[in-house]
Design a protein around this motif. Structure first.
Motif, PDB file in Angstrom:
ATOM      1  N   ASP A  64      -7.879 -16.160   5.400  1.00 26.31           N
ATOM      2  CA  ASP A  64      -8.590 -17.079   4.501  1.00 26.31           C
ATOM      3  C   ASP A  64      -8.183 -16.930   3.043  1.00 26.31           C
ATOM      4  O   ASP A  64      -8.572 -17.742   2.207  1.00 26.31           O
ATOM      5  CB  ASP A  64     -10.104 -16.874   4.616  1.00 26.31           C
TER       6      ASP A  64
ATOM      7  N   GLY B 191      -9.122 -14.573   0.992  1.00 32.44           N
ATOM      8  CA  GLY B 191     -10.282 -14.119   0.244  1.00 32.44           C
ATOM      9  C   GLY B 191     -11.374 -13.729   1.210  1.00 32.44           C
ATOM     10  O   GLY B 191     -11.146 -13.603   2.405  1.00 32.44           O
TER      11      GLY B 191
ATOM     12  N   ALA C 224     -12.529 -15.741  -3.656  1.00 33.98           N
ATOM     13  CA  ALA C 224     -11.111 -16.018  -3.407  1.00 33.98           C
ATOM     14  C   ALA C 224     -10.262 -15.067  -4.250  1.00 33.98           C
ATOM     15  O   ALA C 224     -10.642 -14.679  -5.347  1.00 33.98           O
ATOM     16  CB  ALA C 224     -10.792 -17.468  -3.761  1.00 33.98           C
TER      17      ALA C 224
END
Length: 164
Positions: free
Chosen positions: A45, A47, A52
């Motif tokens: 992903d 993060g 993030a």
């Protein structure tokens, strides 16, 4: 003689709970697997629940962050040497054997602009500012809930492989 309805089932369940407390390794291993799966998801992903990751200054070969070679994410599997380091009756140690993982997890600070600081456990950082932390291996609230459910199921005798 009167009998209490459900008493045999209650006794069986209490016996399973008692047996489960004598060997917590299955629950510990399942918990370790949950941590590894969450770490892989964080890498995929880009993060995590912590936010993030900051992007690279140069995108390199166009791969997502921490995906350049796939070595790190591929090391986070059951059976990979060094990722489940130690399982005892009361604890499990989970990690990766990739030598630069600590630099990616914690970041690397530069001594001064343009002067690389060599991380003893990882790569040499180049350029200004170093490498920002990109935590991928940690336990957050969601993972804590998952681990709690694993242990409750283990103690209740409701986990896969539990005897009835």
């Amino acid at each position: 003689m009167d009998t209490i309805a459900g008493l045999p089932e209650l006794r069986a369940r209490l016996y399973r709970m008692k047996a489960a407390t004598t060997n917590m390794q299955p629950a510990l291993l399942r918990s370790g697997l949950a941590v590894l799966v969450a770490a892989k998801r964080n890498i995929q992903d880009g993060g995590s629940s912590l936010g993030a990751w900051s992007p690279r200054k140069v995108q390199g070969n166009g791969h997502a962050l921490l995906h350049d070679t796939g070595r790190l994410i591929n090391s986070l599997t059951v059976g990979a040497q060094g990722n489940i380091d130690n399982v005892t009756a009361t604890q499990i140690v989970v990690g990766t054997n990739v030598n630069y993982a600590a630099a990616l997890q914690n970041g690397v600070v530069m001594r001064s602009r343009g002067t690389p600081l060599v991380n003893r456990n990882g790569p040499r950082a180049r350029g200004g500012g170093g490498i920002p932390p990109r935590p991928f291996l940690f336990i957050d609230v969601g993972l804590t809930t998952t681990i709690r459910k694993i242990f409750v199921a283990s103690l209740a005798g409701d986990e896969p492989g539990a005897s009835a």
